[in-house]
Design an enzyme around this catalytic site. Sequence first.
Site, PDB file in Angstrom:
ATOM      1  N   THR A 159      -4.525  -2.943 -10.079  1.00 29.11           N
ATOM      2  CA  THR A 159      -3.901  -4.251 -10.247  1.00 29.11           C
ATOM      3  C   THR A 159      -4.994  -5.306 -10.342  1.00 29.11           C
ATOM      4  OG1 THR A 159      -1.967  -3.539  -8.991  1.00 29.11           O
ATOM      5  CG2 THR A 159      -2.302  -5.910  -9.235  1.00 29.11           C
ATOM      6  N   LEU A 190       4.498   1.876  -8.376  1.00 26.83           N
ATOM      7  CA  LEU A 190       4.851   2.924  -7.422  1.00 26.83           C
ATOM      8  C   LEU A 190       5.219   2.321  -6.076  1.00 26.83           C
ATOM      9  CD1 LEU A 190       1.921   5.421  -8.138  1.00 26.83           C
ATOM     10  CD2 LEU A 190       4.161   5.300  -9.257  1.00 26.83           C
ATOM     11  N   ARG A 191       6.324   2.800  -5.519  1.00 27.55           N
ATOM     12  CA  ARG A 191       6.712   2.406  -4.169  1.00 27.55           C
ATOM     13  C   ARG A 191       6.234   3.465  -3.188  1.00 27.55           C
ATOM     14  NH1 ARG A 191      12.918   2.463  -4.785  1.00 27.55           N
ATOM     15  NH2 ARG A 191      12.255   4.245  -6.056  1.00 27.55           N
ATOM     16  N   LYS A 243       2.287  -7.052 -14.091  1.00 27.06           N
ATOM     17  CA  LYS A 243       2.215  -6.445 -12.755  1.00 27.06           C
ATOM     18  C   LYS A 243       2.305  -7.510 -11.664  1.00 27.06           C
ATOM     19  CE  LYS A 243       1.141  -3.660  -9.315  1.00 27.06           C
ATOM     20  NZ  LYS A 243       2.079  -2.686  -8.762  1.00 27.06           N
ATOM     21  N   CYS A 253       0.337  -4.116  -1.623  1.00 29.29           N
ATOM     22  CA  CYS A 253       0.518  -4.806  -2.904  1.00 29.29           C
ATOM     23  C   CYS A 253       1.019  -6.242  -2.776  1.00 29.29           C
ATOM     24  CB  CYS A 253       1.486  -4.011  -3.787  1.00 29.29           C
ATOM     25  SG  CYS A 253       0.827  -2.411  -4.305  1.00 29.29           S
ATOM     26  N   LYS A 262      -1.336  -9.202  -1.138  1.00 32.17           N
ATOM     27  CA  LYS A 262      -2.558  -9.563  -1.879  1.00 32.17           C
ATOM     28  C   LYS A 262      -2.251  -9.982  -3.310  1.00 32.17           C
ATOM     29  CE  LYS A 262      -4.088  -5.051  -3.678  1.00 32.17           C
ATOM     30  NZ  LYS A 262      -4.084  -5.447  -5.093  1.00 32.17           N
ATOM     31  N   LYS A 285       6.555   0.050   6.210  1.00 34.36           N
ATOM     32  CA  LYS A 285       7.816   0.626   5.762  1.00 34.36           C
ATOM     33  C   LYS A 285       7.813   2.104   6.153  1.00 34.36           C
ATOM     34  CE  LYS A 285       8.480   1.707   1.458  1.00 34.36           C
ATOM     35  NZ  LYS A 285       8.610   1.679  -0.025  1.00 34.36           N
TER      36      LYS A 285
END
Length: 449
Positions: free
Chosen positions: A122, A153-154, A207, A263, A266, A324
């Site tokens: 990214t 992607l998670r 993204k 992700c 940032k 998570k």
Amino acid sequence: MYIVMIGTGYVGLVSGTCFSEFGIEVVCIDKDQKKIDMLNDGHVPIHEPGLKTLIERNVAAGRLSFSGDLDQVVGRADAIFLAVGTPGHHGDGRADLSYVYAAAEDIGPRLRGYTVIVNKSTVPVGTGRQVAMIIKKSNPKAAFDIVSNPEFLREGSAIEDFTHPDRVVIGTQSERARTIMKKLYRPLKDSETPIVLTGVEAAELTKYAANAFLATKITFINEMADLCEKVGVDIHDIARGIGLDKRIGPQFLKPGPGYGGSCLPKDTLALIRTARDQGTPLGLVEHVTQSNNQRKYRMAQRIIDACGSTVAGKTIAILGLTFKPNTNDMRDSPSLNILPALQQAGASLRAYDPEGMEEAKQYLKKITWCGDAYETMRGADVLVILTEWNAFRALDMERVKTLLKEMLIIDLRNIYDPLEMRAIGCRYVSIGRPGSTDPERSPMDSENP
């Protein structure tokens, strides 16, 4: 087809493994020899459901390998993916591109024949151009094209996301590069996955825009949850009512203690920095980041308030540390703000997480680490649920009663039913539901004295 994946972090390891599952020969490269040795010994450094099995299958089939030697692989690659970290600079929010640029410097002199250089990391708008300049400088005769192919992607469902994605974004103006990229993703054609063909800069910005929008949805539902508590309605009714609108959708409409992970925190900051540099500040995204940061500390205060406005001298049982479930990732997890705030207020903490304990020990100190959920509760004054692991969804409440000094549960993920909890004599504090902050008195009580 033969591809090189530079970086064996979360994105590189999952992407490289999934490409090998497509039948493509893949070698994953990393400068950290200890990590390469670990992977070659059959150990996986990250927790991602199904990943270990997939790695073992493709290594055995000879399609997937791990190495620290660029010299042996770069020259024969059809495509080289840059999947290195782009952490945020502390203070100004800018993405640290040193690993991306270092990778470009490493591969430039080693290129032989036409190669597609794919940025999977990214990165801010314009990074692709900089990578091209670095490679050209180190190898003026190199034949290559730059592609931006952002990942979506998670963590916890990354394999499913890669093999059955909502879309694939391919950013390049080169038809030759597009042909190679479409060949790499050809296995997705059967599932009719949309392929978004665009320019490099548009793909880079896509993204950041996606992550900023998701962060906004999370922050919106969290702020709505605060309002629901004031007016005595259930946030889950609101989420369902708006989520069934196809223009909105139900995803990311679950209230909680704030977003975290590798992700969203940032990337929102990097997007804000980019927008400011271009003289077009994104006020909405700036509010999102501020609100999310403040929320984590407000959740610590909620715990303190539920404990009678003080936790001094009290023992708090903490279930869940990762940002998570189904990951061991602790980066920017709400627990990293909430737990130190409770310690500063005088609390002693006992904690357990099914996968994140070792990672958590690098960030959190003076915690009593426990072997399971029930061990955390032994002699504790209150139980706090921070991460919605499945292992916490069906706790034996009769056993919980015998372990806690007081049957007080603060659930920051709303995994239990408030009425059922009160029926068993539990003081139950949750988010965005009637009586969330004071279960002994609902906001609606004033209407029925």
